[in-house]
Design a protein around this motif. Structure first.
Motif, PDB file in Angstrom:
ATOM      1  N   VAL A  52       8.594  38.940  26.778  1.00 12.40           N
ATOM      2  CA  VAL A  52       8.638  38.321  28.114  1.00 12.40           C
ATOM      3  C   VAL A  52       7.787  37.048  28.184  1.00 12.40           C
ATOM      4  CG1 VAL A  52       9.245  40.385  29.455  1.00 12.40           C
ATOM      5  CG2 VAL A  52       6.832  39.873  29.021  1.00 12.40           C
TER       6      VAL A  52
ATOM      7  N   VAL B 213       1.713  58.203  36.186  1.00 13.23           N
ATOM      8  CA  VAL B 213       3.065  58.698  35.915  1.00 13.23           C
ATOM      9  C   VAL B 213       3.019  59.566  34.652  1.00 13.23           C
ATOM     10  CG1 VAL B 213       5.470  58.042  35.612  1.00 13.23           C
ATOM     11  CG2 VAL B 213       3.902  56.496  36.829  1.00 13.23           C
TER      12      VAL B 213
ATOM     13  N   VAL C 187      13.259  40.794  22.853  1.00 10.33           N
ATOM     14  CA  VAL C 187      12.664  39.526  23.273  1.00 10.33           C
ATOM     15  C   VAL C 187      11.320  39.811  23.920  1.00 10.33           C
ATOM     16  CG1 VAL C 187      12.955  37.633  24.924  1.00 10.33           C
ATOM     17  CG2 VAL C 187      14.920  38.443  23.639  1.00 10.33           C
TER      18      VAL C 187
ATOM     19  N   LEU D   3       9.628  46.258  34.030  1.00  8.24           N
ATOM     20  CA  LEU D   3       8.596  47.221  33.604  1.00  8.24           C
ATOM     21  C   LEU D   3       7.839  46.763  32.372  1.00  8.24           C
ATOM     22  CD1 LEU D   3      11.321  49.102  34.595  1.00  8.24           C
ATOM     23  CD2 LEU D   3       9.495  50.799  34.505  1.00  8.24           C
TER      24      LEU D   3
HETATM   25  N1  LIG Z   1       2.435  55.132  32.902  1.00  8.46           N
HETATM   26  C1  LIG Z   1       1.789  55.000  34.055  1.00  8.46           C
HETATM   27  O1  LIG Z   1       1.110  55.923  34.514  1.00  8.46           O
HETATM   28  C2  LIG Z   1       1.899  53.727  34.844  1.00  8.46           C
HETATM   29  C3  LIG Z   1       1.164  53.621  36.030  1.00  8.46           C
HETATM   30  C4  LIG Z   1       1.245  52.458  36.779  1.00  8.46           C
HETATM   31  C5  LIG Z   1       2.086  51.434  36.376  1.00  8.46           C
HETATM   32  N2  LIG Z   1       2.791  51.547  35.215  1.00  8.46           N
HETATM   33  C6  LIG Z   1       3.658  50.425  34.819  1.00  8.46           C
HETATM   34  O2  LIG Z   1       4.932  50.920  34.464  1.00  8.46           O
HETATM   35  C7  LIG Z   1       5.495  50.083  33.460  1.00  8.46           C
HETATM   36  C8  LIG Z   1       5.972  50.907  32.278  1.00  8.46           C
HETATM   37  O3  LIG Z   1       4.852  51.553  31.695  1.00  8.46           O
HETATM   38  P1  LIG Z   1       5.000  52.749  30.647  1.00  8.46           P
HETATM   39  O4  LIG Z   1       3.961  53.739  30.965  1.00  8.46           O
HETATM   40  O5  LIG Z   1       6.418  53.178  30.563  1.00  8.46           O
HETATM   41  O6  LIG Z   1       4.533  52.016  29.306  1.00  8.46           O
HETATM   42  P2  LIG Z   1       5.299  51.774  27.921  1.00  8.46           P
HETATM   43  O7  LIG Z   1       4.313  51.105  27.011  1.00  8.46           O
HETATM   44  O8  LIG Z   1       5.955  53.008  27.456  1.00  8.46           O
HETATM   45  O9  LIG Z   1       6.423  50.733  28.352  1.00  8.46           O
HETATM   46  C9  LIG Z   1       6.254  49.348  28.329  1.00  8.46           C
HETATM   47  C10 LIG Z   1       7.474  48.746  27.646  1.00  8.46           C
HETATM   48  O10 LIG Z   1       7.376  47.322  27.699  1.00  8.46           O
HETATM   49  C11 LIG Z   1       7.597  46.801  26.391  1.00  8.46           C
HETATM   50  N3  LIG Z   1       6.796  45.576  26.293  1.00  8.46           N
HETATM   51  C12 LIG Z   1       5.443  45.477  26.232  1.00  8.46           C
HETATM   52  N4  LIG Z   1       5.077  44.200  26.146  1.00  8.46           N
HETATM   53  C13 LIG Z   1       6.224  43.466  26.129  1.00  8.46           C
HETATM   54  C14 LIG Z   1       6.497  42.080  26.044  1.00  8.46           C
HETATM   55  N5  LIG Z   1       5.494  41.196  25.916  1.00  8.46           N
HETATM   56  N6  LIG Z   1       7.776  41.668  26.077  1.00  8.46           N
HETATM   57  C15 LIG Z   1       8.797  42.562  26.172  1.00  8.46           C
HETATM   58  N7  LIG Z   1       8.598  43.914  26.265  1.00  8.46           N
HETATM   59  C16 LIG Z   1       7.327  44.341  26.235  1.00  8.46           C
HETATM   60  C17 LIG Z   1       7.141  47.878  25.426  1.00  8.46           C
HETATM   61  O11 LIG Z   1       7.721  47.765  24.158  1.00  8.46           O
HETATM   62  C18 LIG Z   1       7.569  49.130  26.165  1.00  8.46           C
HETATM   63  O12 LIG Z   1       8.903  49.481  25.857  1.00  8.46           O
HETATM   64  C19 LIG Z   1       4.431  49.039  33.116  1.00  8.46           C
HETATM   65  O13 LIG Z   1       4.711  47.873  33.847  1.00  8.46           O
HETATM   66  C20 LIG Z   1       3.149  49.687  33.613  1.00  8.46           C
HETATM   67  O14 LIG Z   1       2.179  48.719  33.938  1.00  8.46           O
HETATM   68  C21 LIG Z   1       2.710  52.669  34.430  1.00  8.46           C
END
Ligand SMILES: NC(=O)c1ccc[n+]([C@@H]2O[C@H](COP(=O)([O-])OP(=O)(O)OC[C@H]3O[C@@H](n4cnc5c(N)ncnc54)[C@H](O)[C@@H]3O)[C@@H](O)[C@H]2O)c1
Length: 309
Positions: A52, A172, A50, A73
């Protein structure tokens, strides 16, 4: 506890899912698989495919799962694309978060843990390591949308009594970060090292970042779920590492491989120094990082190399 993880098929989200399952919790996932992968999920986890942004589909998924705690997330994380298409970034990160908060409240959830960002919210901060009270000066729409979402967390707490907390991550890194994506320099360099390609350093390579291991970020989420703390908390190592140092550390881990980065022109809008002070998370939720950069890089490189075999 019954947990629902949005973005649970992604890099950090799937590691959160694993942490919850290991701790004996019942877990369901909401993810549109735009960057996430079903293969990141352990067998037997319910996946609601789904978006968001689709408020009624989110309500239906939450009503079916009735979670106690929501780990939110799912996000649009591509900083450069957020500059080109700020509307899309805002729809996913602001409206999507509002939809998740509404559905969490209506389905009777006790608490929402939001994945925010430190690196993209503070911009070029005067004080480094940067604390939560520093001015909010995002350099891209991504940071602005994440900060706006934090505002709605506070509103759902005051208006509806929903317990919320925002965790502002540093950079991260760790297993399952996409070496081909826009996500992180560690994954990209590990991919380059494992495949014999050259790493690219933008500018002089003296820009610093705060690298926090994904396992430590998972622990921060689990501790945040157990605590009643509200507000925004930095989750970072407090250690500044230059991009050149990072490349050198990886070269050492790569058994003396000829891993000499190539310099390319500096990219506009990049923060010069980024490092978070996580003292507040330590006192509020009892979190501090445990995995040193050398060990975290070793684990990440092993994971990337195994995936390429
Ligand atoms: N990786 C980093 O260094 C970092 C740093 C700060 C914050 N964050 C935050 O951590 C969270 C996870 O990031 P990540 O690095 O694992 O990225 P990622 O892209 O691997 O994970 C994001 C997930 O959200 C899903 N997604 C994206 N848009 C969507 C939507 N519209 N509806 C439903 N699902 C959706 C994607 O399919 C994916 O599985 C995010 O909120 C990101 O902003 C990450």
């Amino acid at each position: 506890m019954k947990a629902l993880v949005t973005g649970g098929a992604g890099f950090i989200g799937s590691n959160v899912v694993d942490g919850l399952v290991d701790a004996g919790h019942d877990v369901a996932v909401v993810d549109n698989l735009s960057t996430g992968r079903r293969a990141n999920l352990p067998d037997g986890i319910a996946l609601h495919e789904v978006d968001v942004v689709d408020g009624s589909a989110i309500e239906t998924a939450f009503a079916a799962e009735r979670p106690d705690v929501v780990f939110h997330l799912a996000a649009h994380i591509d900083v450069r694309r957020s500059v080109e298409d700020p509307g899309h970034d805002a729809r996913v990160n602001v409206e999507g978060t509002i939809n998740v908060l509404r559905a969490a409240h209506r389905s009777g959830a006790r608490r929402v843990i939001f994945s925010s960002t430190g690196g993209a919210i503070y911009g070029d901060a005067e004080a480094v390591p940067t604390g939560e009270d520093a001015p909010i000066r995002p350099l891209a729409p991504y940071g602005a949308s994440k900060h706006a979402a934090e505002g709605y967390l506070a509103l759902f707490a005051s208006l509806h009594g929903l317990s919320t907390i925002a965790l502002r991550y540093a950079n991260v890194y760790g297993p399952r970060q996409d070496p081909l994506g826009e996500g992180g320099v560690v994954a990209i360099y590990c991919g380059a090292l494992a495949s014999g390609a050259t790493a690219i350093v933008y500018g002089d390579g003296e820009q610093t970042r705060d690298y926090v291991y994904v396992g430590d970020v998972v622990r921060a989420n689990l501790l945040a779920a157990e605590s009643a703390a509200t507000g925004s908390f930095n989750v970072g190592s407090g250690v500044e590492t230059t991009v050149l140092e990072l490349a050198e550390r990886l070269r050492e881990l790569g058994d003396g491989a000829d891993f000499v980065p190539r310099h390319a022109p500096e990219r506009a809008g990049e923060v010069r120094r980024s490092c978070l002070d996580a003292t507040r998370a330590r006192s509020a939720i009892g979190w501090q990082p445990q995995v040193e950069l050398a060990e975290g890089l070793r684990r990440t490189l092993a994971h990337v190399a195994a995936g390429m075999r």
